[in-house]
Design a protein around this motif. Sequence first.
Motif, PDB file in Angstrom:
ATOM      1  N   ASN A   1       0.823  -1.209   0.000  1.00 21.15           N
ATOM      2  CA  ASN A   1       0.000   0.000   0.000  1.00 21.15           C
ATOM      3  C   ASN A   1       0.858   1.261   0.000  1.00 21.15           C
ATOM      4  OD1 ASN A   1      -3.215  -0.110   0.486  1.00 21.15           O
ATOM      5  ND2 ASN A   1      -2.272  -1.991   1.265  1.00 21.15           N
ATOM      6  N   LYS A   2       1.866   1.290   0.853  1.00 12.42           N
ATOM      7  CA  LYS A   2       2.725   2.473   0.928  1.00 12.42           C
ATOM      8  C   LYS A   2       3.470   2.710  -0.381  1.00 12.42           C
ATOM      9  CE  LYS A   2       3.627   3.159   5.839  1.00 12.42           C
ATOM     10  NZ  LYS A   2       4.676   3.391   6.851  1.00 12.42           N
ATOM     11  N   ASP A   3       3.980   1.645  -0.973  1.00  9.92           N
ATOM     12  CA  ASP A   3       4.709   1.780  -2.236  1.00  9.92           C
ATOM     13  C   ASP A   3       3.798   2.296  -3.343  1.00  9.92           C
ATOM     14  OD1 ASP A   3       6.964   0.873  -0.969  1.00  9.92           O
ATOM     15  OD2 ASP A   3       6.925  -1.142  -1.846  1.00  9.92           O
ATOM     16  N   PHE A   4       2.567   1.788  -3.392  1.00 13.70           N
ATOM     17  CA  PHE A   4       1.637   2.220  -4.433  1.00 13.70           C
ATOM     18  C   PHE A   4       1.249   3.683  -4.232  1.00 13.70           C
ATOM     19  CE2 PHE A   4      -2.192   2.511  -6.945  1.00 13.70           C
ATOM     20  CZ  PHE A   4      -1.955   1.658  -8.015  1.00 13.70           C
ATOM     21  N   PHE A   5       1.031   4.068  -2.999  1.00 11.24           N
ATOM     22  CA  PHE A   5       0.743   5.468  -2.676  1.00 11.24           C
ATOM     23  C   PHE A   5       1.851   6.370  -3.225  1.00 11.24           C
ATOM     24  CE2 PHE A   5       1.038   9.222  -0.046  1.00 11.24           C
ATOM     25  CZ  PHE A   5      -0.264   9.568   0.289  1.00 11.24           C
ATOM     26  N   ASP A   6       3.093   5.982  -2.976  1.00  9.90           N
ATOM     27  CA  ASP A   6       4.236   6.781  -3.428  1.00  9.90           C
ATOM     28  C   ASP A   6       4.318   6.853  -4.950  1.00  9.90           C
ATOM     29  OD1 ASP A   6       4.938   7.258  -0.794  1.00  9.90           O
ATOM     30  OD2 ASP A   6       6.462   5.669  -0.723  1.00  9.90           O
ATOM     31  N   LEU A   7       3.852   5.815  -5.653  1.00 10.40           N
ATOM     32  CA  LEU A   7       3.832   5.834  -7.114  1.00 10.40           C
ATOM     33  C   LEU A   7       2.773   6.802  -7.640  1.00 10.40           C
ATOM     34  CD1 LEU A   7       4.144   2.011  -7.892  1.00 10.40           C
ATOM     35  CD2 LEU A   7       5.860   3.758  -8.410  1.00 10.40           C
ATOM     36  N   CYS A   8       1.664   6.934  -6.915  1.00  5.42           N
ATOM     37  CA  CYS A   8       0.560   7.782  -7.371  1.00  5.42           C
ATOM     38  C   CYS A   8       0.864   9.270  -7.249  1.00  5.42           C
ATOM     39  CB  CYS A   8      -0.705   7.462  -6.577  1.00  5.42           C
ATOM     40  SG  CYS A   8      -1.461   5.877  -6.976  1.00  5.42           S
ATOM     41  N   VAL A   9       1.640   9.646  -6.241  1.00  2.45           N
ATOM     42  CA  VAL A   9       1.848  11.069  -5.959  1.00  2.45           C
ATOM     43  C   VAL A   9       2.423  11.835  -7.153  1.00  2.45           C
ATOM     44  CG1 VAL A   9       3.104  12.732  -4.521  1.00  2.45           C
ATOM     45  CG2 VAL A   9       1.977  10.763  -3.462  1.00  2.45           C
ATOM     46  N   PRO A  10       3.504  11.378  -7.792  1.00  2.00           N
ATOM     47  CA  PRO A  10       4.034  12.163  -8.917  1.00  2.00           C
ATOM     48  C   PRO A  10       3.080  12.273 -10.099  1.00  2.00           C
ATOM     49  CG  PRO A  10       5.226  10.084  -8.698  1.00  2.00           C
ATOM     50  CD  PRO A  10       4.384  10.229  -7.479  1.00  2.00           C
TER      51      PRO A  10
ATOM     52  N   GLY B   1      -6.716  12.817  -4.166  1.00  8.61           N
ATOM     53  CA  GLY B   1      -5.830  13.942  -3.903  1.00  8.61           C
ATOM     54  C   GLY B   1      -6.561  15.026  -3.125  1.00  8.61           C
ATOM     55  N   TYR B   2      -6.098  15.275  -1.903  1.00  8.20           N
ATOM     56  CA  TYR B   2      -6.693  16.298  -1.050  1.00  8.20           C
ATOM     57  C   TYR B   2      -5.689  17.426  -0.828  1.00  8.20           C
ATOM     58  CZ  TYR B   2     -10.118  12.675   0.238  1.00  8.20           C
ATOM     59  OH  TYR B   2     -11.096  11.713   0.213  1.00  8.20           O
ATOM     60  N   PRO B   3      -6.137  18.679  -0.802  1.00  6.62           N
ATOM     61  CA  PRO B   3      -5.213  19.781  -0.519  1.00  6.62           C
ATOM     62  C   PRO B   3      -4.586  19.648   0.863  1.00  6.62           C
ATOM     63  CG  PRO B   3      -7.291  20.606  -1.404  1.00  6.62           C
ATOM     64  CD  PRO B   3      -7.503  19.156  -1.082  1.00  6.62           C
ATOM     65  N   SER B   4      -3.466  20.323   1.053  1.00  2.57           N
ATOM     66  CA  SER B   4      -2.796  20.334   2.345  1.00  2.57           C
ATOM     67  C   SER B   4      -3.767  20.791   3.427  1.00  2.57           C
ATOM     68  CB  SER B   4      -1.583  21.267   2.302  1.00  2.57           C
ATOM     69  OG  SER B   4      -0.716  20.904   1.252  1.00  2.57           O
ATOM     70  N   ILE B   5      -3.571  20.311   4.637  1.00  2.00           N
ATOM     71  CA  ILE B   5      -4.538  20.565   5.701  1.00  2.00           C
ATOM     72  C   ILE B   5      -4.614  22.036   6.097  1.00  2.00           C
ATOM     73  CG2 ILE B   5      -4.357  18.219   6.589  1.00  2.00           C
ATOM     74  CD1 ILE B   5      -2.541  19.246   8.786  1.00  2.00           C
ATOM     75  N   ASP B   6      -3.604  22.825   5.752  1.00  3.65           N
ATOM     76  CA  ASP B   6      -3.621  24.249   6.105  1.00  3.65           C
ATOM     77  C   ASP B   6      -3.998  25.135   4.917  1.00  3.65           C
ATOM     78  OD1 ASP B   6      -1.340  23.764   4.665  1.00  3.65           O
ATOM     79  OD2 ASP B   6       0.020  24.840   6.004  1.00  3.65           O
TER      80      ASP B   6
END
Length: 311
Positions: free
Chosen positions: A134-143, A277-282
């Motif tokens: 799960n963590k690896d796939f998450f990291d692939l999605c971000v870019p 994809g959610y905006p930063s919390i601030d």
Amino acid sequence: MGDCTEAGVPVIDFSAYRLSLTKPDTTQFQKLVGDVHKALTTIGFFYIVNTDFPHAKVDELYKVSKEFFDLPLEGKQNPPISANRSQGYAKIGRERLNTDRPYGDLKESFNYSAATKDNEWPIESACPGFKTTNKDFFDLCVPLHDRVLEVMAHGLNLEDPLFFVKRHAEPTMNCLRTLFYPSLSDVTAREQQVRCGEHTDYGAITLLFQQRPGLEVCKSDGSYFRVPLVEGGILVNVGDLMQRWTSDLYIATKHRVLLDDSAEERGKSRQSVVFFGYPSIDTTIECIDKSNKYPPIDSMEYLDSRFYDTY
């Protein structure tokens, strides 16, 4: 624009800014920008192909996720996992995306965000590799998520093409969700219960990796059509916060997954993988055209209100 599916969802060639490129291909980039902009101002959904995303990783995540969903309920909830704020395990019926429907959705899910704590994962011995995959796939999605946001900023002619990317940096509630829809031979659907109720997504953009067709998208006349699969395609759509940001220029379109029609299909389970994809919390969401069509809103405040309604 590129090809369309039979139902009219654009299929957009992303090779001009595929992940292996350090800079966009200038000769084709403007076409990509225009195609994405047109899709988001009309139907609100589009497929991207030729992204260089390693699709074999989708199959890996399906495999380990199925092993997780096959665990007995106590194995998925021990240690306790919270389903609020897009983190943890949500059992069948726990989530109700259309609050007008009387029962929760006929699906279960595991939601991972960067804020997920170690004690919110299943015990490693119960499902080896689940956390790492799960963590690896998450990291692939971000870019890829960031590149789509950058293309969108160009389409809106923003002075800073990284405007959206910068506002999705950590700390963020970006969420990777693995979903399992059980066979209707194994569970009994209640009256008006569906796989996934009618809803718009909450955040900025969504990347959907489908195993089988089933997703239906709402047209401007209120009717729904089923989105077919596109080999190697990743389905993209925008959520409520992006629609507010763009003063309704980009459309957050309602979608759903109903129960299957045929007895054969109803006897099959299904899986899907979604990156939200959610905006930063601030981040404060303000209309970028300065129209003030919507009042400024804190992104986390809005997301919390939607999560509260859903769970």
